[in-house]
Design a protein around this motif. Structure first.
Motif, short mmCIF file in Angstrom:
data_model
loop_
_atom_site.label_atom_id
_atom_site.label_comp_id
_atom_site.label_asym_id
_atom_site.label_seq_id
_atom_site.Cartn_x
_atom_site.Cartn_y
_atom_site.Cartn_z
N TRP A 116 0.82 -1.21 0.00
CA TRP A 116 0.00 0.00 0.00
C TRP A 116 0.86 1.27 0.00
O TRP A 116 0.53 2.25 -0.66
N ILE A 117 1.96 1.24 0.74
CA ILE A 117 2.86 2.41 0.74
C ILE A 117 3.43 2.63 -0.65
O ILE A 117 3.48 3.75 -1.17
N THR A 118 3.84 1.51 -1.28
CA THR A 118 4.39 1.61 -2.63
C THR A 118 3.35 2.13 -3.61
O THR A 118 3.63 2.99 -4.46
N ALA A 119 2.12 1.61 -3.48
CA ALA A 119 1.05 2.04 -4.39
C ALA A 119 0.76 3.53 -4.23
O ALA A 119 0.55 4.26 -5.22
N ILE A 120 0.74 3.99 -2.96
CA ILE A 120 0.46 5.41 -2.71
C ILE A 120 1.58 6.28 -3.29
O ILE A 120 1.32 7.31 -3.92
N LEU A 121 2.84 5.85 -3.10
CA LEU A 121 3.97 6.62 -3.64
C LEU A 121 3.92 6.67 -5.16
O LEU A 121 4.18 7.71 -5.78
N VAL A 122 3.60 5.53 -5.77
CA VAL A 122 3.49 5.49 -7.24
C VAL A 122 2.37 6.42 -7.71
O VAL A 122 2.52 7.18 -8.67
N PHE A 123 1.23 6.38 -6.98
CA PHE A 123 0.10 7.23 -7.35
C PHE A 123 0.46 8.71 -7.22
O PHE A 123 0.18 9.52 -8.11
#
Length: 713
Positions: free
Chosen positions: A8-15
């Motif tokens: 989720w942290i990775t997804a948020i950073l990518v977003f």
């Protein structure tokens, strides 16, 4: 850290990163990007010989416009112009000597009397000996374009590859066509008179007898992002007058007051209404305030062209002058300084000449005056009125009791919110609220102005309209409410206008083309965008027929008629200029070297010519409009009669409908109508009902006003 948390942290950073990149690309700076013209659609010239590797001069592509050929040149060196050009076909040779050329345009050769088939061109540089090239191209007599005789039309403004609009005849009908058709991949919006049009590159049918203001804008974003100064934006404007009668006789009971056949804007850069117009006295009881624009024309010429008050005249008595006082009257001092003055000090500053008209324009101060400033301006105005009881005094910057709310249907003031003003008219301007001691402006200003400066030509709606299309009707509403406010009932009510659009969003500047003769060459000076001529004529006519006239502000003094008298030195306009000498070498410092008292005009002021035309046209119905009564008329739309209401002008704004009004005096009537929103080349016949119950029709072309007179039963 668990896998799900890491995911989720990775997804948020990518977003967030993706969103940031999208926002940067969408709204971030792009002014440094290069957008080359797309030229793939133009035929390629076949190089025959390019003898000089030192310059690598070559003809790339070409296009044909009737008997004119344009060639795209490329080279690895500068300073090659001018050129000797030789065109050959079937043993016939056509020579053109010392042809100038500059970066940003294609080399133009005309006129050519060639046959259909191949021809050759040889180009020899006069700037670099030994640099030449030759190429072959195809000529097609079937591509003949019937461009109007140059004596029947005038074009001024920008002049390059980006926009090249000319009047042409197609199957016996007049069209405007853009032979530039410039495309570099950015969003492109083309407008005529401030309304978007499509298909100008193919030709759009128009009427003669009118001036068309064509603008083209490019932006590397959606057009309604024009506010964003960080995007890559470009602007061109060409203004074209086409002489001739507009068309067939109308089927109407009324008599149209037409644009007279003797009228046309000047062919030179100087206005000529001050000598060309027939002499006429100002309309009784009306106010027309203009500027002296030509220093070689006697001051009296202006007063003999319907002008009451003038600025810039020679030896003009103060009562026949108008004067706009700006912050430099106080040496550009601020509000804090002004607020510190005593009453006696303020009254000392009020010792002004007995001008006919005196307009306050303290534009560096807050438009809504703080109490300390208001008190001192009241002292200032009181003393001026006491010393000059016959003076017309107004406050342009602070405004009248009811300032223009700048109504439009694209984010401006909603017209529906203002309809109650006709039942309960009152000030919307805090400047007119009394001070605690009871003093106010309410009984000081005897002239009420409404701002009719041109507005931005964006945001644009799905009909191609912009806020500028609403300026006229918004001003009519504003002055109508001002007239209903009791303490202003005896005032004069005027439009206060300007001829150009003042950029509000760091808009790009229009490169204006001037052909100089001493020294010979092309001078390109950056200028502001001009208002449409149709809008200028509307402002003039509606201000004089419905109200008491206009004040047409100007940003320069009288000009000379020397077409080479320009200042391009260190103290020239900060907007910049470019110089392209015909011989390729004369330095810019040679421009304007002759001793002179005045510069030449820096732009073609056709709006002032059309304001003056409106003054002359209104003079033709003076017997009715002086002492007559204003009455809006019922019109038929889609087969249904629309009965006028007190708030009719607001309804016309809200529904984007024509507005038709009249002045009635005895059995005489003057009818004035306009459609501010239809296509600039549309022709609309509107059925109207006159006050005596009879029905007739009027014709509304584009956004031009239509003026008629007639006799009632």
């Amino acid at each position: 850290m668990s896998k799900s948390t890491f995911f989720w942290i990775t997804a948020i950073l990518v977003f967030l990163t993706g969103s940031g990149l999208w926002l940067w690309n969408r709204f971030g700076p792009s002014t440094g990007r290069d957008y080359p013209q797309k030229v793939e659609a133009y035929p390629v010239a076949k190089t025959i010989d390019s003898s000089s590797s030192a310059c690598d001069l070559v003809v790339r592509r070409y296009k044909q416009i009737g008997n004119e050929m344009q060639f795209e040149l490329a080279a690895n060196a500068g300073g090659l112009s001018p050129y000797n050009v030789e065109i050959a076909q079937k043993g016939k040779i056509y020579q053109f000597k010392e042809v100038p050329h500059r970066f940003g345009i294609w080399l133009s050769i005309m006129p050519l009397s060639l046959e259909t088939g191949p021809a050759t061109i040889k180009i020899t540089s006069l700037g670099q000996p030994g640099c030449e090239t030759s190429a072959s191209f195809e000529f097609d007599t079937n591509k003949k374009v019937e461009i109007l005789d140059p004596q029947s039309w005038i074009r001024q403004g920008s002049k390059d590859n980006w926009l090249d609009v000319r009047p042409v005849m197609v199957n016996g009908k007049l069209h405007l066509k853009d032979f530039g058709n410039y495309d570099d991949g950015r969003t492109k919006v083309v407008m005529i008179d401030g309304i978007e049009v499509k298909g100008l590159e193919s030709g759009i049918e128009v009427k003669p007898g009118f001036l068309y203001s064509i603008t083209a804008r490019w932006i590397d974003a959606p057009y309604n992002d024009w506010w964003n100064k960080m995007r890559n934006r470009s602007l061109r404007q060409q203004n074209i007058w086409i002489s001739g009668k507009p068309g067939a006789k109308e089927d109407t009971k009324l008599t149209r007051v037409e644009i007279p056949q003797w009228f046309s804007p000047s062919r030179t850069i100087n206005v000529d209404f001050d000598t060309k117009f027939p002499e006429f006295e100002p309309i009784k009881g009306k106010m027309v305030m203009q500027y002296r624009l030509n220093d070689y024309v006697p001051t009296e010429n202006y007063y003999k062209r319907g002008i009451n008050y003038l600025s810039g005249g020679k030896d003009t008595p103060a009562p026949r002058m108008h004067y706009t006082v700006t912050p430099n009257y106080f040496a550009d001092r601020d509000e804090k300084w002004f607020s510190s003055l005593s009453q006696s000090e303020v009254e000392t500053w009020a010792g002004v000449p007995n001008f006919g008209v005196y307009a306050l324009d303290f534009e560096f101060w807050n438009q809504h005056y703080i109490p300390e400033v208001k008190q001192r301006l009241i002292w200032f105005a009181k003393r001026i009125r006491k010393n000059n009881p016959d003076m017309y005094l107004l406050d342009y910057w602070g405004g009248g009791a009811y300032t223009n709310p700048h109504i439009n249907t694209m984010g401006g003031k909603n017209p529906k919110e203002l309809m109650g003003d006709y039942n309960d008219p009152k000030s919307n301007n805090s400047n007119f609220e009394p001070l605690p001691n009871g003093e106010s402006f309410q009984d000081l200003f005897n002239t009420t102005p409404i701002d009719v400066y041109p507005k931005p030509m964006f945001v644009m709606d799905d009909k191609g309209n912009t806020p500028n299309n609403f300026v006229l009707l918004s001003a009519i509403h504003s002055l109508r409410i001002n007239k209903l406010i009791p303490y202003q009932k005896n005032n004069k009510f005027i439009f206060y206008g300007w001829n150009r659009y003042m950029p509000l969003y760091h808009d790009p500047i229009v490169p204006w083309n001037f052909q100089l003769t001493e020294p010979k060459g092309e001078l390109v000076m950056n200028q502001l965008e001009m208002m449409p001529a149709s809008q200028a004529l509307s402002m003039s006519l509606f201000s004089l027929i419905l109200f008491d006239g206009y004040y047409l502000w100007h940003d320069s003094g009288p000009s000379s008629n020397d077409p080479n008298a320009y200042n391009v030195g260190a103290d020239a306009s900060p907007w910049g200029n470019e110089w392209y000498p015909a011989d390729g070498k004369t330095p810019k410092t040679e421009i304007g070297k002759k001793p002179r008292k005045r510069d030449a005009p820096y732009y073609w002021d056709y709006p002032t010519e059309f304001y003056s035309l409106g003054n002359w046209m209104a003079k033709q119905v003076e017997d009715v409009i002086v002492g007559g009564t204003n009455q809006d008329l019922a019109i038929q739309l889609d087969g249904n009669w629309v009965q006028p209401k007190k708030e009719q002008v607001l309804l016309a704004i809200d529904k984007k409908e024509p507005f038709v009004t009249s002045i009635v005096k005895g059995n005489q009537i003057v009818v004035l109508g306009v459609d501010s929103f239809q296509s600039p080349t549309a022709n609309r016949v509107v059925k109207v009902k006159l006050p005596d119950g009879s029905e007739t029709s009027i014709e509304l072309y584009g956004n031009w006003p239509s003026l008629y007179r007639g006799t009632l039963k």
